[in-house]
Scaffold this motif. Sequence first.
Motif, PDB file in Angstrom:
ATOM      1  N   TYR A  48      -6.223   2.934  31.868  1.00 53.62           N
ATOM      2  CA  TYR A  48      -6.122   1.483  31.917  1.00 53.62           C
ATOM      3  C   TYR A  48      -4.676   1.071  31.719  1.00 53.62           C
ATOM      4  CZ  TYR A  48     -11.179   1.098  31.555  1.00 53.62           C
ATOM      5  OH  TYR A  48     -12.531   1.181  31.791  1.00 53.62           O
ATOM      6  N   LEU A  49      -4.244   0.084  32.483  1.00 50.48           N
ATOM      7  CA  LEU A  49      -2.938  -0.530  32.328  1.00 50.48           C
ATOM      8  C   LEU A  49      -3.130  -1.737  31.425  1.00 50.48           C
ATOM      9  CD1 LEU A  49       0.069  -0.842  33.143  1.00 50.48           C
ATOM     10  CD2 LEU A  49      -0.731  -2.216  35.082  1.00 50.48           C
ATOM     11  N   LEU A  50      -2.384  -1.788  30.333  1.00 52.25           N
ATOM     12  CA  LEU A  50      -2.455  -2.892  29.388  1.00 52.25           C
ATOM     13  C   LEU A  50      -1.207  -3.739  29.559  1.00 52.25           C
ATOM     14  CD1 LEU A  50      -3.500  -0.794  26.255  1.00 52.25           C
ATOM     15  CD2 LEU A  50      -4.948  -1.657  28.117  1.00 52.25           C
ATOM     16  N   LEU A  51      -1.391  -4.987  29.926  1.00 53.70           N
ATOM     17  CA  LEU A  51      -0.270  -5.889  30.189  1.00 53.70           C
ATOM     18  C   LEU A  51      -0.161  -6.886  29.036  1.00 53.70           C
ATOM     19  CD1 LEU A  51      -1.103  -6.529  33.938  1.00 53.70           C
ATOM     20  CD2 LEU A  51       0.629  -4.985  33.017  1.00 53.70           C
ATOM     21  N   SER A  52       0.994  -6.947  28.408  1.00 51.46           N
ATOM     22  CA  SER A  52       1.215  -7.818  27.268  1.00 51.46           C
ATOM     23  C   SER A  52       2.051  -9.014  27.696  1.00 51.46           C
ATOM     24  CB  SER A  52       1.940  -7.042  26.162  1.00 51.46           C
ATOM     25  OG  SER A  52       2.258  -7.887  25.086  1.00 51.46           O
ATOM     26  N   TYR A  53       1.573 -10.200  27.366  1.00 54.77           N
ATOM     27  CA  TYR A  53       2.251 -11.439  27.754  1.00 54.77           C
ATOM     28  C   TYR A  53       2.801 -12.152  26.529  1.00 54.77           C
ATOM     29  CZ  TYR A  53       0.070 -10.762  32.272  1.00 54.77           C
ATOM     30  OH  TYR A  53      -0.305 -10.230  33.469  1.00 54.77           O
ATOM     31  N   THR A  54       3.866 -12.921  26.737  1.00 49.90           N
ATOM     32  CA  THR A  54       4.448 -13.731  25.674  1.00 49.90           C
ATOM     33  C   THR A  54       4.742 -15.118  26.247  1.00 49.90           C
ATOM     34  OG1 THR A  54       6.091 -13.682  23.895  1.00 49.90           O
ATOM     35  CG2 THR A  54       6.879 -13.115  26.098  1.00 49.90           C
ATOM     36  N   ALA A 113       5.680  -9.172  29.242  1.00 46.83           N
ATOM     37  CA  ALA A 113       6.698  -8.687  28.319  1.00 46.83           C
ATOM     38  C   ALA A 113       6.723  -7.171  28.204  1.00 46.83           C
ATOM     39  CB  ALA A 113       6.483  -9.291  26.935  1.00 46.83           C
ATOM     40  N   SER A 114       5.569  -6.528  28.362  1.00 45.41           N
ATOM     41  CA  SER A 114       5.525  -5.072  28.231  1.00 45.41           C
ATOM     42  C   SER A 114       4.234  -4.557  28.858  1.00 45.41           C
ATOM     43  CB  SER A 114       5.580  -4.644  26.760  1.00 45.41           C
ATOM     44  OG  SER A 114       4.431  -5.079  26.061  1.00 45.41           O
ATOM     45  N   PHE A 115       4.185  -3.234  28.979  1.00 49.89           N
ATOM     46  CA  PHE A 115       2.956  -2.623  29.459  1.00 49.89           C
ATOM     47  C   PHE A 115       2.745  -1.313  28.723  1.00 49.89           C
ATOM     48  CE2 PHE A 115       6.072  -0.470  32.063  1.00 49.89           C
ATOM     49  CZ  PHE A 115       5.593   0.828  32.139  1.00 49.89           C
ATOM     50  N   ALA A 141     -11.252   0.690  25.603  1.00 53.04           N
ATOM     51  CA  ALA A 141     -10.021  -0.027  25.955  1.00 53.04           C
ATOM     52  C   ALA A 141      -9.988  -1.389  25.274  1.00 53.04           C
ATOM     53  CB  ALA A 141      -9.897  -0.168  27.467  1.00 53.04           C
ATOM     54  N   VAL A 142     -11.108  -2.101  25.274  1.00 50.62           N
ATOM     55  CA  VAL A 142     -11.176  -3.420  24.631  1.00 50.62           C
ATOM     56  C   VAL A 142     -10.970  -3.278  23.123  1.00 50.62           C
ATOM     57  CG1 VAL A 142     -12.699  -5.366  24.097  1.00 50.62           C
ATOM     58  CG2 VAL A 142     -12.576  -4.483  26.431  1.00 50.62           C
ATOM     59  N   GLU A 143     -11.551  -2.246  22.526  1.00 51.39           N
ATOM     60  CA  GLU A 143     -11.366  -1.995  21.095  1.00 51.39           C
ATOM     61  C   GLU A 143      -9.881  -1.781  20.775  1.00 51.39           C
ATOM     62  OE1 GLU A 143     -12.268   1.758  18.220  1.00 51.39           O
ATOM     63  OE2 GLU A 143     -13.926   1.111  19.507  1.00 51.39           O
ATOM     64  N   ILE A 144      -9.214  -0.962  21.563  1.00 50.19           N
ATOM     65  CA  ILE A 144      -7.793  -0.679  21.358  1.00 50.19           C
ATOM     66  C   ILE A 144      -6.962  -1.942  21.533  1.00 50.19           C
ATOM     67  CG2 ILE A 144      -5.800   0.501  22.404  1.00 50.19           C
ATOM     68  CD1 ILE A 144      -7.757   2.890  22.902  1.00 50.19           C
ATOM     69  N   VAL A 145      -7.198  -2.669  22.616  1.00 54.33           N
ATOM     70  CA  VAL A 145      -6.407  -3.866  22.893  1.00 54.33           C
ATOM     71  C   VAL A 145      -6.662  -4.945  21.842  1.00 54.33           C
ATOM     72  CG1 VAL A 145      -6.051  -5.740  24.547  1.00 54.33           C
ATOM     73  CG2 VAL A 145      -6.097  -3.384  25.323  1.00 54.33           C
ATOM     74  N   SER A 146      -7.865  -5.039  21.339  1.00 51.25           N
ATOM     75  CA  SER A 146      -8.150  -6.013  20.278  1.00 51.25           C
ATOM     76  C   SER A 146      -7.275  -5.748  19.061  1.00 51.25           C
ATOM     77  CB  SER A 146      -9.629  -5.958  19.888  1.00 51.25           C
ATOM     78  OG  SER A 146     -10.433  -6.368  20.965  1.00 51.25           O
ATOM     79  N   ILE A 157      -6.260  -6.149  30.492  1.00 54.91           N
ATOM     80  CA  ILE A 157      -6.665  -4.750  30.691  1.00 54.91           C
ATOM     81  C   ILE A 157      -7.046  -4.581  32.158  1.00 54.91           C
ATOM     82  CG2 ILE A 157      -8.329  -2.965  30.064  1.00 54.91           C
ATOM     83  CD1 ILE A 157      -8.811  -4.593  27.455  1.00 54.91           C
ATOM     84  N   ARG A 158      -6.376  -3.658  32.834  1.00 54.49           N
ATOM     85  CA  ARG A 158      -6.721  -3.381  34.242  1.00 54.49           C
ATOM     86  C   ARG A 158      -6.944  -1.885  34.431  1.00 54.49           C
ATOM     87  NH1 ARG A 158      -3.079  -6.725  38.508  1.00 54.49           N
ATOM     88  NH2 ARG A 158      -3.212  -8.736  37.493  1.00 54.49           N
ATOM     89  N   PRO A 159      -8.071  -1.526  35.044  1.00 52.44           N
ATOM     90  CA  PRO A 159      -8.257  -0.106  35.352  1.00 52.44           C
ATOM     91  C   PRO A 159      -7.242   0.343  36.393  1.00 52.44           C
ATOM     92  CG  PRO A 159     -10.122  -1.407  36.159  1.00 52.44           C
ATOM     93  CD  PRO A 159      -9.184  -2.351  35.471  1.00 52.44           C
TER      94      PRO A 159
END
Length: 125
Positions: free
Chosen positions: A5-11, A85-87, A98-103, A115-117
């Motif tokens: 999963y690609l995790l995209l972080s926004y600010t 801002a980051s990935f 993935a949702v548990e980790i991102v939470s 979260i994107r597969p």
Amino acid sequence: MTVKYLLLSYTPAAAWNAATADTPSEEALAAFAGYQRFEQELIETGEFVSSEGLGHPAVSTTVRRTPAGPVATDGPFVELKEVLASFAVIDVASQERAVEIVSRMVEVLGEPMEIRPIMGEDFAA
């Protein structure tokens, strides 16, 4: 079988000043330290692949297709309320994991994440 999963972080765009983007605030440093501790947990479980911060949108380049061919321009040239801002890339057993980790990441960093597969070899021609 696991899924990447690609995790995209926004600010918020207003919170990220181009003039001071290279000098993190005390708050940002504390959040990043918390994130690094959590990242170490993911390394130990084998679920972490990679992560990187991204440069300020003011120093980005956008390439668009035009009738005359591709054209590169400075910046995204759109009014942004939030900026990428980051990935990070994780390799986990399920979307639920993935949702548990991102939470947990959102709790530490305080910013929204997407979260994107990552499309695997099943999508190859």
